[in-house]
Enzyme design. Structure first.
Site, PDB file in Angstrom:
ATOM      1  N   GLU A 200       0.950  -1.381   0.176  1.00 33.76           N
ATOM      2  CA  GLU A 200      -0.210  -0.133   0.089  1.00 33.76           C
ATOM      3  C   GLU A 200       0.815   1.378  -0.045  1.00 33.76           C
ATOM      4  O   GLU A 200       0.606   2.161   0.687  1.00 33.76           O
ATOM      5  CB  GLU A 200      -1.112  -0.148   1.256  1.00 33.76           C
ATOM      6  N   GLU A 273      -6.514  -7.627  -1.334  1.00 29.81           N
ATOM      7  CA  GLU A 273      -7.249  -7.588   0.091  1.00 29.81           C
ATOM      8  C   GLU A 273      -8.857  -7.453  -0.252  1.00 29.81           C
ATOM      9  O   GLU A 273      -8.990  -5.974  -0.380  1.00 29.81           O
ATOM     10  CB  GLU A 273      -6.714  -6.581   0.958  1.00 29.81           C
TER      11      GLU A 273
END
Length: 643
Positions: A200, A273
Site C-alpha cells: 500500500e 485484499e
C-alpha cells in the site's frame, strides 16, 4: 516392422503421459486437492501477460485467503490451512513481520511460531499455493506496520524511503530473509507463486524511488516469481511500479476493479485484499460485515473474471504488545483480538461466512470440495481466584536496574537490550519534587501515563489531557519527609501506528520535557518494563508476594492458578471488574484488556495450557478484580454493522 511398432508404442506412451500431465494440471487449475510439491515440469510460473493469469501456460484463477503465522499458534497452522482448502481456496497469503524476526539488530529469529519455512512448507503439503508479502512494511494493524522500533533510534530516520539508514537496515534483513524463501519459490519446487513489493505504498508515497529500490532488492536476492503491488483505489497511481502487476484492495464495490485500467491495460485483475470484516479499536464497537452482503460482493468480483484474496480468512490474535494503532484525527490503539469478523473466528471456528463462501466456490469450481474438519471443543474452567499480590513499587528495586538520566529518554533510545532500546510495554520515569503545582506534559507523553506522588495516584496524562494538579506536600493525602517526594510517571506504549503518514513520529515513553510550574523536570530514574520472559521469571521468584488485601489497587501483579483436568482445550478469559492491564499464562503474554471495550475476553489457546496447574499473572494498572472467569465463548463487545 519392429522399429515402426516401437515408435507407435513410444508415441502412445508419450500421449498417455501428456494426458496424465494434462489431467493433473486441469485438476490443479480446477482447485482440486493436488499438492504443489507434486507438480513437476515447472518453468513458466505464474504469468500475467494478458487478461488472465496462467500457470505453466494454463488458465489459473487465484482464490486466496490471508492467514498470518505469527498470529496463530504453530500447532493450529495445519487446521486453519485445511479449513482454507475445504472452503474452496487454492492460495494462502501471508505477511512477514520484520519486528519479530529481527527484534534486535542483526539477531534473527525464525524458530517456533516464527518458523516461516515450516509454515510455507506446510501450506504446500496441504495443497495451497502461496503469495508472500515480505514488506518490509506490512501495515496489518500490527505494531509500527511490522517495522522494528530500533530504527527510530536514529533521530533523522525516514521510514519507507531510500534514506540510507533505512535501506541499509532493509538490505541486511532481506539478505537473511530471502535466503530462506528463495528455495521455496514455484520454479524451485516450492509453493510461492508470487511476491508482493512493499504494501500500500501509494497511500504513503514519500519517495518516488522507493518502490523501485524494493523491487530491485527482491530481484537481486533471487526472487524470480511474479511481482505484485497492493493498493487502495486512491493509492493506485502512486503505488504503481514498472514491471510489477498492480492489484487492488477494497470491501464492497467491484466496479473499483476498473481503476486498474488506469495504470495497466490487458492484465489480469485481482483484489489482493478483499476485506471480509474489519478491525476494532479500544473504546469503539466490534465491527461486523454482514455475511450475505460479503458473499454477494465476492460473487460480483468473481463474475468479472477477477482473482481474489480474502483478507482475512483467519485473523487470529495480536498476542503480547503487538497491536497497531491509527492516528488520523485522533490516536486509536487496536484491541488484542484480530478476529476481524473474518471467515474463521479468532479461535479458528467456522462462521456463516465460511459455509456461504464454500457454497459459492463449489459452484465456481464445478466439483465437490473435501469435507471440512470437525471443530475443536472449547472449555469453561470456571472462576479462577488470584489470591497473591505484589505492588510494582515493591518489586522494582529487586528485578529492574534503572537508567539514570538528567533528561527524559524515550523508550527506543534507552540504553537497554544490548543497545536496541525498549520496544514495547511500559516505562516508569521517577524524579524528586519539593512541592506541588501544575504538571504539564507539553504533549510529550506517548501514549498514556499514570501519575503518582510517591505511591498515591494523582491522574492520567495522554493525548487529550496534558495538565494535572499535583497536591502540595502538607495535604493529608500525601505522606513524606521534609517535603521531598517522588513524582512517578508510568507511561504505556499502547501500540505504534501502523498506517498513515505518522510512522516517523512513533517514538514512545516521554519524547520530550515535562514541566512542573513551568520548570522542566530533571534527574530521572527510568525503569524499562517490557515484561519479557526473563522479567516474568524474576517476578515469580520475588519474596514480596503476599495475600491480597481487602482493597488492592495497581499498579500491581496478581497471581493465581487455573486448574485443567485431562487434555487442555481452548478457553477465553473474562476480566469483569478489572480496569486495564495485561494477562500472562504460563509466561505467555495473552495481550491487553481494558474495561472501555469493546473486547471483553482474551483468547487462551489450549497449546499454552497443560494438565494440572497453570499460572496466571495479571498486571493491573488501577482497579483489580478478585477473580477471572474462564468461559467457553468469546465476547468481543457491542456490535456495529458496517455500511
Amino acid at each position: 516392422m519392429w522399429g515402426c511398432g516401437g515408435r507407435r508404442r513410444r508415441r502412445l506412451g508419450a500421449l498417455l503421459l501428456l494426458l496424465l500431465l494434462g489431467g493433473l494440471l486441469l485438476r490443479r487449475f480446477n482447485w482440486s486437492s493436488l499438492v504443489p510439491l507434486q507438480l513437476w515440469g515447472r518453468t513458466l510460473g505464474l504469468q500475467a501477460e494478458d487478461s488472465e493469469f496462467r500457470l505453466e501456460g494454463m488458465p489459473f484463477r487465484i482464490l486466496g485467503g490471508s492467514m498470518h503465522y505469527f498470529r496463530v499458534p504453530k500447532e493450529y497452522w495445519r487446521d486453519r490451512m485445511v479449513k482454507m482448502k475445504t472452503c474452496g481456496l487454492n492460495t494462502l497469503t501471508t505477511y512477514v513481520p520484520w519486528n519479530l524476526h529481527e527484534a534486535a539488530t542483526g539477531k534473527f529469529d525464525f524458530s517456533g511460531n516464527l518458523d516461516l519455512e515450516a509454515f510455507l512448507t506446510l501450506a504446500a503439503e496441504v495443497g495451497l499455493w502461496v503469495i508472500l508479502r515480505p514488506g518490509p512494511y506490512i501495515c496489518s494493524e500490527w505494531e509500527l506496520g511490522g517495522l522494528p522500533s530500533w530504527l527510530l533510534q536514529d533521530p533523522e530516520m525516514q521510514l519507507r524511503t531510500t534514506y540510507k539508514g533505512f535501506t541499509e537496515a532493509v538490505d541486511a534483513y532481506f539478505d537473511h530473509l530471502m535466503a530462506r524463501v528463495v528455495p521455496l519459490q514455484y520454479k524451485k519446487g516450492g509453493p510461492i507463486i508470487a511476491v508482493q513489493v512493499e504494501n500500500e505504498y501509494g497511500s504513503y508515497a514519500k519517495d518516488p524511488q522507493y518502490l523501485t529500490y524494493i523491487k530491485t532488492a527482491l530481484l537481486d536476492r533471487g526472487i524470480v516469481e511474479l511481482l505484485m503491488t497492493s493498493d487502495n483505489r486512491d493509492g493506485l497511481s502512486a503505488g504503481y511500479v514498472e514491471g510489477v502487476l498492480a492489484t487492488l484492495n477494497f470491501q464492497k464495490d467491484s466496479s473499483f476493479l476498473d481503476y486498474l485500467d488506469t495504470v495497466q491495460q490487458n492484465k489480469p485483475k485481482m483484489v489482493m485484499e478483499y476485506w471480509t470484516g474489519w478491525f476494532d479499536s479500544w473504546g469503539g464497537p466490534h465491527n461486523i460485515f454482514d455475511a450475505d452482503d460479503m458473499v454477494n460482493s465476492v460473487a460480483e468480483v468473481l463474475k468479472t473474471g477477477a482473482s481474489i484474496n480474502l483478507y482475512m480468512f483467519h485473523g487470529g490474535t495480536n498476542f503480547g504488545f503487538m497491536n497497531g494503532a491509527l492516528d488520523s484525527d485522533e490516536y486509536k490503539p487496536d484491541v488484542t483480538s484480530y478476529d476481524y469478523d473474518a471467515v474463521l473466528t479468532e479461535a479458528g471456528d467456522y462462521t456463516s461466512k465460511f459455509f456461504k463462501l464454500r457454497q459459492l466456490f463449489t459452484k465456481i469450481i464445478g466439483q465437490p470440495l473435501p469435507l471440512p474438519p470437525m471443530i475443536t471443543g472449547k472449555a469453561s474452567y470456571g472462576a479462577v481466584l488470584l489470591p497473591q499480590y505484589v505492588s510494582l513499587w515493591e518489586v522494582l528495586p529487586s528485578i529492574v536496574e534503572p537508567v539514570k538520566s538528567e533528561f527524559p529518554v524515550n523508550m527506543e533510545n534507552l540504553p537497554v537490550n544490548d543497545g536496541n532500546g525498549q520496544a514495547y510495554g511500559y516505562t516508569l520515569y521517577e524524579t524528586v519534587i519539593s512541592g506541588g503545582g501544575q504538571l504539564h506534559s507539553r504533549d510529550n507523553v506517548r501514549d498514556r501515563a499514570q501519575v503518582f506522588v510517591n505511591t498515591v495516584f494523582v491522574g492520567f496524562l495522554d493525548y487529550n489531557t496534558v495538565e494535572l494538579s499535583i497536591p502540595e506536600g502538607q495535604q493529608r493525602l500525601i505522606h513524606s519527609l521534609q517535603g521531598f517526594r517522588q513524582l512517578r510517571l508510568l507511561v504505556e506504549n499502547c501500540g505504534r501506528v501502523n498506517y498513515g503518514l505518522m510512522l516517523n513520529e512513533q517514538r514512545k515513553g516521554l519524547i520530550g520535557e515535562v514541566f512542573l510550574n513551568k520548570t522542566p523536570l530533571r534527574n530521572f530514574k527510568i525503569y524499562s518494563l517490557e515484561m519479557k520472559p526473563g522479567f516474568m521469571e524474576s517476578l515469580r521468584g520475588v519474596t514480596a508476594w503476599s495475600t491480597i488485601p481487602d482493597y488492592a489497587v495497581g499498579p500491581a501483579f496478581f497471581r493465581g492458578n487455573l486448574q485443567v483436568q485431562y487434555l487442555p482445550q481452548d478457553t477465553f478469559l473474562k476480566l469483569e471488574g478489572w480496569e486495564k492491564g495485561v494477562v500472562f499464562v504460563n509466561g505467555e503474554n495473552l495481550g491487553r484488556y481494558w474495561k472501555i471495550g469493546p473486547q471483553e475476553t482474551l483468547y487462551l489457546p489450549a497449546t499454552w495450557l497443560q494438565p494440572g496447574n497453570n499460572e496466571i499473572i495479571v498486571f493491573e494498572e488501577r482497579t483489580a478484580g478478585r477473580i477471572i472467569q474462564s468461559v467457553d465463548m468469546p465476547y468481543l463487545g457491542r456490535t456495529h454493522y458496517m455500511d
